[in-house]
Write a protein that holds these residues in place. Structure first.
Motif, short mmCIF file in Angstrom:
data_model
loop_
_atom_site.label_atom_id
_atom_site.label_comp_id
_atom_site.label_asym_id
_atom_site.label_seq_id
_atom_site.Cartn_x
_atom_site.Cartn_y
_atom_site.Cartn_z
N SER A 30 -5.62 -1.37 -6.93
CA SER A 30 -6.66 -0.49 -6.40
C SER A 30 -6.10 0.92 -6.22
O SER A 30 -4.97 1.09 -5.78
N VAL A 31 -6.89 1.90 -6.58
CA VAL A 31 -6.50 3.31 -6.41
C VAL A 31 -7.61 4.01 -5.64
O VAL A 31 -8.78 3.63 -5.73
N GLN A 89 -2.78 0.40 -4.11
CA GLN A 89 -2.67 -0.88 -3.41
C GLN A 89 -2.64 -2.04 -4.40
O GLN A 89 -3.35 -2.04 -5.41
N GLY A 90 -1.81 -3.05 -4.10
CA GLY A 90 -1.73 -4.23 -4.95
C GLY A 90 -0.99 -5.35 -4.24
O GLY A 90 -0.49 -5.19 -3.13
N LEU A 103 0.86 -1.17 0.00
CA LEU A 103 0.00 0.00 0.00
C LEU A 103 0.90 1.23 0.00
O LEU A 103 1.71 1.41 0.91
N LEU A 104 0.77 2.06 -1.04
CA LEU A 104 1.52 3.30 -1.14
C LEU A 104 0.59 4.45 -0.81
O LEU A 104 -0.46 4.60 -1.44
N ARG A 105 0.97 5.27 0.18
CA ARG A 105 0.15 6.39 0.62
C ARG A 105 0.93 7.69 0.43
O ARG A 105 2.06 7.82 0.88
N LEU A 107 -10.96 2.00 -5.52
CA LEU A 107 -11.53 1.41 -6.72
C LEU A 107 -10.60 0.31 -7.20
O LEU A 107 -9.46 0.59 -7.61
N ALA A 108 -11.06 -0.95 -7.13
CA ALA A 108 -10.29 -2.09 -7.63
C ALA A 108 -10.46 -2.15 -9.15
O ALA A 108 -11.57 -2.33 -9.65
#
Length: 257
Positions: A112-113, A89-90, A75-77, A135-136
């Motif tokens: 997912s974004v 996320q992936g 997860l990149l924030r 949103l996947a």
């Protein structure tokens, strides 16, 4: 070619090495606030101008026949504004199906974004709150990706019960496999020493036409540095419809600014 497990080790080594670099003068001093490994994701937001990476490994035994592995889950924030973050996320997934003989299904999970937006701060008994929207996308390996884009929404809350005791909980609604699904999570976290915290959590979900699944887990959070956190958690099902048990571990790292 480099194997998936080697990629995980390289990623974890990079995170530890990068965390040792001296922070810029603008580096914030507050400790890192991660959305892993618990499912009761709270209202914490990455501060404006900062980037945070949360990655790890997840093993789950659904039943006697199916086990799943995901590594690395990532997860990149990115802190866009005060109280607003961008989220990507992936995961790489590897499912082992054992039914007399074994066969492996490997591939990329869906990308997912989305975003998380702070709604308000804690005040007295009113909890701190944030809204998350993801949103996947129908991107990834055919066996794992959804047929269509699937939105997920979550309201996260937290209350500071005392100086060292926090309550975090959320409610979610979205689509999985084209069907609507409700979810919930709640955990209580206790800080024992400056760098070590433990939490106890219950969570679950309910898809349309499916029995509800309820699980519980116990997790450990260890702050290696103000911007680097190690985690370990293990859980099991609370009813027969839920996956039997799972284990997850990983790191959360906030890049110096």
């Amino acid at each position: 070619m480099i194997g998936n497990k080697t990629r995980v080790l390289l990623l974890l080594s990079f995170l530890v090495s990068a965390a040792m670099l001296p922070a810029h003068a603008q580096q914030e001093r507050e400790d890192i606030n991660a959305d892993r490994p618990d499912r009761s994701q709270g209202p914490g937001i990455v501060s404006r101008g900062f980037v945070q990476l949360e990655a790890g490994y997840n093993y789950q035994k659904l039943n006697d026949a199916i086990r799943t592995h995901a590594y690395p889950t990532a997860l990149l924030r990115i802190g866009l504004l005060e109280g607003v973050e961008l989220r990507l996320q992936g995961a790489i997934k590897d499912s082992v199906i054992e039914n007399g003989t074994s066969r492996r299904i490997k591939g990329w999970g869906p990308l997912s974004v989305g975003t998380k937006v702070k709604l308000w701060k804690e005040s007295g008994w009113r909890p701190e709150a944030a809204l998350s929207a993801m949103l996947a996308l129908p991107l990834g390996s055919d066996v794992f990706k959804p047929d269509n884009a699937e939105p997920q929404f979550s309201l996260g809350f937290s209350n500071a019960i005392s100086e060292k005791l926090d309550l975090t909980y959320n409610l979610g609604y979205g689509w999985t496999g084209g069907n609507p699904e409700f979810s919930y999570g709640a955990n209580i976290t206790r800080q024992f020493i400056d760098r070590l915290s433990l939490y106890l959590e219950v969570f679950g979900d309910k898809g349309r036409g499916e029995p509800a699944e309820h699980q519980a887990d116990l997790g450990l959070l260890f702050l290696l540095l103000p911007n680097l956190q190690f985690d370990l958690a293990a859980g099991r099902r609370l009813n027969k419809a839920a996956p039997r048990r799972f284990v997850t571990t990983g790191l959360a790292f906030r890049f110096p600014r």
